[in-house]
Design an enzyme around this catalytic site. Structure first.
Site, PDB file in Angstrom:
ATOM      1  N   GLU A   1       9.444 -18.371  -5.192  1.00 31.65           N
ATOM      2  CA  GLU A   1       8.387 -18.141  -4.190  1.00 31.65           C
ATOM      3  C   GLU A   1       7.163 -17.561  -4.889  1.00 31.65           C
ATOM      4  OE1 GLU A   1       9.973 -15.221  -1.502  1.00 31.65           O
ATOM      5  OE2 GLU A   1      10.429 -13.793  -3.070  1.00 31.65           O
TER       6      GLU A   1
ATOM      7  N   ASN B   1      12.971  -8.567  -4.052  1.00 33.84           N
ATOM      8  CA  ASN B   1      11.980  -9.602  -4.335  1.00 33.84           C
ATOM      9  C   ASN B   1      10.679  -8.994  -4.841  1.00 33.84           C
ATOM     10  OD1 ASN B   1      10.516  -8.607  -2.149  1.00 33.84           O
ATOM     11  ND2 ASN B   1      11.327 -10.114  -0.729  1.00 33.84           N
TER      12      ASN B   1
ATOM     13  N   GLU C   1     -10.476   8.120   6.206  1.00 35.43           N
ATOM     14  CA  GLU C   1      -9.260   7.371   5.886  1.00 35.43           C
ATOM     15  C   GLU C   1      -9.364   6.758   4.484  1.00 35.43           C
ATOM     16  OE1 GLU C   1     -11.279   6.964   8.426  1.00 35.43           O
ATOM     17  OE2 GLU C   1     -11.867   4.901   8.742  1.00 35.43           O
TER      18      GLU C   1
ATOM     19  N   ASN D   1     -12.587   0.651  12.676  1.00 34.59           N
ATOM     20  CA  ASN D   1     -12.711   2.025  12.174  1.00 34.59           C
ATOM     21  C   ASN D   1     -11.390   2.746  12.447  1.00 34.59           C
ATOM     22  OD1 ASN D   1     -13.680   4.506  11.249  1.00 34.59           O
ATOM     23  ND2 ASN D   1     -14.380   5.068  13.299  1.00 34.59           N
ATOM     24  N   LEU D   2     -10.914   3.455  11.442  1.00 38.91           N
ATOM     25  CA  LEU D   2      -9.685   4.212  11.596  1.00 38.91           C
ATOM     26  C   LEU D   2     -10.001   5.701  11.530  1.00 38.91           C
ATOM     27  CD1 LEU D   2      -8.591   1.374  10.848  1.00 38.91           C
ATOM     28  CD2 LEU D   2      -6.681   2.530   9.739  1.00 38.91           C
TER      29      LEU D   2
ATOM     30  N   ASP E   1       3.560  -7.656  -0.857  1.00 37.01           N
ATOM     31  CA  ASP E   1       2.988  -8.963  -1.180  1.00 37.01           C
ATOM     32  C   ASP E   1       1.470  -8.881  -1.346  1.00 37.01           C
ATOM     33  OD1 ASP E   1       5.608  -9.975  -0.696  1.00 37.01           O
ATOM     34  OD2 ASP E   1       5.150 -10.213   1.442  1.00 37.01           O
TER      35      ASP E   1
HETATM   36 CA   LIG Z   1     -13.100   6.513  10.030  1.00 35.33          CA
END
Ligand SMILES: [Ca+2]
Ligand SMILES: [Ca+2]
Ligand SMILES: [Ca+2]
Length: 799
Positions: free
Chosen positions: A425, A500, A574, A600-601, A227
């Site tokens: 929808e 969908n 990332e 932060n990842l 979506d």
């Molecule tokens: Ca990072």
């Protein structure tokens, strides 16, 4: 009595084990996302150490067998031979006391072979658990042809509360009460090798390459997202998505997850990009649920995003469906948060004027018009049963438009009906050249929509994206219907990708783009039998002269990369164009690239052979080094930097040799890196270990000196003179010299901002076209830097 109880228990579990085998067999293509938390719990499972750790099953007084080593091994040099069996349970046994725990899930495997020519042509074998007393459970099974090694495989969960202090496993053949009447059938000799027992941890890491190098759809290959709603702010495209990964739980043995359960989803996934190919993972916003930003909501589906200056402050508004019954909004200080709830109850629900009869008050999509007025489009689901069936099917009047208050977190007035044909929808509105476009997803028919009714010619088929064009953002009669702008995705991506859809349109740097979803990553994991886990896609949107939209064709190729990637800065690890085998996770602390207030990842689950890649990176005149912020998890990890292919030339190797568990910077020199390339980071280290985590990258450019050099000719009498001019654009003195076919002439030191000339008498009345080379050197930041420049001159004749 004892045998009856044992028999009943065993038959029940045998049936379970057989069912597991069938499932595993039908999904043989799936790579099981297995993580061994503890390694092999079996001692000497490969029998390379003789009989160490093994003894004949002695669970019953009647059990008995002779175990001996054999060199007829499935792998290695040794295996086990079982002879003189007295019961079907007679086989090699090993204790698991102190190794397994109630409530945990394990995988068991073993190789078996029997060769008795008087035995049946195939034979079933089990690995069985004896917890003690009369409690036996078949853990895994195989039916193997005589003379061949078969693989017993099974997963099992030890029941909560089960006593495991005397747990033991053994290998056996199917139980029968009186086996000695047919010993060739029930008591044949057999061999065993490679017995393993490992704890299973369900891993969401996607092991396949879900986004293929060179392709731009799906946008990401390491997680799902549905979506998608595209939103542009400050030169960057953000995509907000339903977190389809939240309930993804692949079975450790088969790799197949149960089907998606929307009811599990209360987070929104956010990714962003400046080029539409390399996407940064910003993780998930915990929107709903007890720990959510808006804890009075339970779900967060189908997000929509808008920004507006309210009381002098720029704010960001993230709308979402709280399941099917209502919609809500949370407020951000930036497109990545931090997020707060300005409301204590849902924004759209049964009390919203004009929406009372809408079955599903969900899928809210905002539009802020050029005059600052804001609107929300929402709704869907079955039409009122008071309508005639044909109308319910073709014009269900289940979508609504309503004005938003100036605060963006309230509504004004009464919702207007959007009479979108065959609507189901996913209404969304964008504006182009003064006209409003509302796109939506069509229903699949069925009794909810009046049954099988005649479709008005030109109206959308099932599960398609139709659209309307209006001059008024609040007026959408059926006459504004303009056609189908996207057929169902299964038309393009084939078996397993139906279902969908949910779209958005955004404008980015002069072009329009169409977002949609398709379970293409799910398909790459599991083949054509997908479980409903959807992935984001983007295609470019093109318009006809009359303003209608050219129907979109879904492709794996996707859109063109908008710009090359700039590597000369700190950017998040990332950020990924393509990847294999990695996961991402949120860590405490600031993002180096996006600031202190947003998540932060880091890249995780990095195993030997995993990789990430960036598409179309512009190194310009050259990169001399790369630095990574890493947290080593084991010794011996390295990062190989390669160009253009996962197996391309290694241009640098970064040793991850810092203290385990600590964040640190590691770097490596690079050679031969200039111009535009795809960049692959391939991760190496000890097999079977989590190697390290990655937070950010930075490349450093080869230092260059900024000189302008031109060459020319003039006549001195009847002879040609070659001339060269060097301009020093650096703020420091530069030493330079010029070389031509007619010799070398030093410039000496050229002061900052100044230019110098040199001339080369040729002694000739005419010269051909040629080139001069200027070599300049200086000391920059304490380091000697040398650069050379070429300048051409035309042929010349004098006299
Ligand atoms: Ca990072
Ligand atoms: Ca062996
Ligand atoms: Ca991995």
């Amino acid at each position: 009595m004892h045998h009856r109880l044992r028999h009943a228990t065993r038959r029940r579990f045998a049936a379970v084990a057989a069912a597991l085998t069938l499932v595993a067999g039908s999904a043989a293509v799936a790579a099981a996302p297995v993580q061994a938390a503890s390694g092999n719990l079996i001692v000497n499972g490969g029998f390379e150490d003789g009989l160490a750790g093994w003894f004949p099953n002695n669970g019953n007084a009647a059990d008995g067998a002779t175990l001996s080593p054999t060199t007829d091994a499935y792998s290695g040099a040794g295996a086990l031979l079982v002879t003189n069996r007295t019961t079907t349970g007679s086989g090699p046994m090993q204790t698991l006391s102190g190794k397994v725990q109630a409530g945990k899930t394990y995988l068991v495997t073993a190789r078996v072979k029997y060769e008795n020519p008087n035995s049946p042509s195939t034979k079933q074998f089990f690995v069985t658990m004896h917890y003690g007393g009369s409690t036996y459970t078949n853990l895994g099974t195989v039916t193997v042809p005589r003379g061949q090694w078969g693989l017993i495989q099974g997963t099992f969960t030890i029941p909560a509360g089960q006593t495991v202090s005397t747990a033991r496993i053994f290998v056996e053949t199917p139980w029968t009460s009186n086996p000695s009447t047919a010993p060739d059938t029930h008591l044949m000799d057999f061999k065993v090798d490679d017995v393993t027992l490992q704890e299973y941890v369900v891993s969401k890491t996607i092991e396949v390459v879900g986004k293929l190098p060179g392709e731009h759809n799906p946008l990401i290959g390491h997680k799902f997202g549905a979506d998608g709603f595209g939103f542009v702010h400050d030169g960057r495209v953000y995509l907000y998505m339903t977190n389809d990964t939240q309930g993804y739980a692949p079975n450790p043995a088969t790799g197949v997850s149960p089907g998606i359960n929307y009811g599990d989803i209360n987070q929104i996934t956010v990714i962003s990009s400046t080029d539409l190919v390399n996407w940064t993972d910003h993780g998930e916003v915990q929107v709903a649920g007890p720990n959510g930003v808006a804890p009075f909501t339970g779900n967060s589906w189908a997000p929509g995003m808008a920004k507006k200056v309210v009381n002098g402050e720029e704010k960001f508004f993230l709308y979402y469906a709280n399941g099917g019954g209502s919609s809500n909004v949370i407020t951000g200080k930036s497109p990545l948060g931090p997020w707060t709830s300005e409301r204590t109850s849902t924004l759209i629900d049964g009390r919203t004027p004009g929406a009372e009869t809408v079955a599903w008050k969900f899928d809210p999509a905002p539009l802020v018009d050029s005059d600052g007025a804001a609107y929300l489009y929402f709704g869907g689901g079955p039409a009122s049963t008071s309508m005639p069936a044909v109308e319910r099917f073709n014009n269900p009047k289940n979508i609504r438009a309503i004005k938003l208050g100036d605060d963006m977190v309230s509504t004004q007035g009464t919702a207007a009906v959007v009479d979108a044909p065959v609507a189901f929808e996913a209404a969304q509105v964008f504006k182009r050249e003064g006209k409003y476009y509302l796109s939506y997803s069509s229903h699949f028919g069925g009794n909810d929509f009046g049954g099988n009714q005649p479709r008005v010619p030109g109206y959308p088929g099932g599960g398609q994206i139709g659209y309307l064009i209006s001059d008024d953002p609040m007026s959408w009669p059926k006459e504004t219907y303009a056609g189908v702008l996207f057929p169902n995705q299964s038309q393009f991506f084939g078996t397993g990708t139906g279902g969908n859809n949910h779209q958005s349109v955004f404008e980015f740097e002069g072009k329009y783009y169409f977002t949609y979803h398709a379970p293409t990553l799910n398909k790459r994991i599991n083949g054509n039998t997908t479980q409903g886990y959807r992935s984001p896609h983007i295609q470019e949107l093109a318009f006809n002269e009359d303003g209608t939209i050219q129907q979109v064709v879904g492709t794996y190729a996707g859109v063109d990369q908008v710009r090359d990637f700039n590597p000369y800065r700190v950017f998040e690890a990332e950020t990924v164009g393509w990847s294999k085998g990695i996961a991402t996770g949120k860590v405490d602390g600031a993002s180096a690239e996006f600031g202190t207030a947003v998540p932060n990842l880091v890249v995780r689950d990095i195993d030997d052979g995993d990789w990430t890649a960036l598409s179309s990176v512009d190194f310009g005149k050259g990169a001399r080094s790369v630095t990574a912020k890493v947290r080593a998890l084991t010794a011996g990890g390295t990062i190989e930097v390669r160009l253009d292919d996962v197996a391309g030339p290694v241009v640098g190797t970064v040793p991850v040799d810092t203290a385990t568990g600590e964040w640190a910077e590691v770097s490596a020199d690079l050679t031969g890196v200039s111009g535009v390339h795809d960049v692959y980071f391939t991760y190496r280290g000890p097999a079977g270990e989590d190697l390290f985590e990655l937070d950010s990258w930075a490349f450093e450019a080869v230092p260059a000196l900024d000189l302008s050099v031109t060459a020319g000719t003039r006549c001195v009498g009847e002879k040609v003179m070659v001339t060269v001019r060097a301009t020093n654009n650096e703020p420091i003195h530069v030493s330079a010299s010029a070389e031509s076919a007619y010799g070398t002439r030093p410039f000496g030191a050229v002061p900052p901002g100044q230019e110098k000339f040199r001339s080369f008498p040729t002694g000739a009345a005419s010269v051909p076209a040629g080139e001069v080379t200027v070599t300049a050197s200086a000391t920059v930041d304490g380091e000697p830097v040398t650069a050379s420049y070429r300048a051409a001159y035309d042929a010349r004749a004098c006299g």
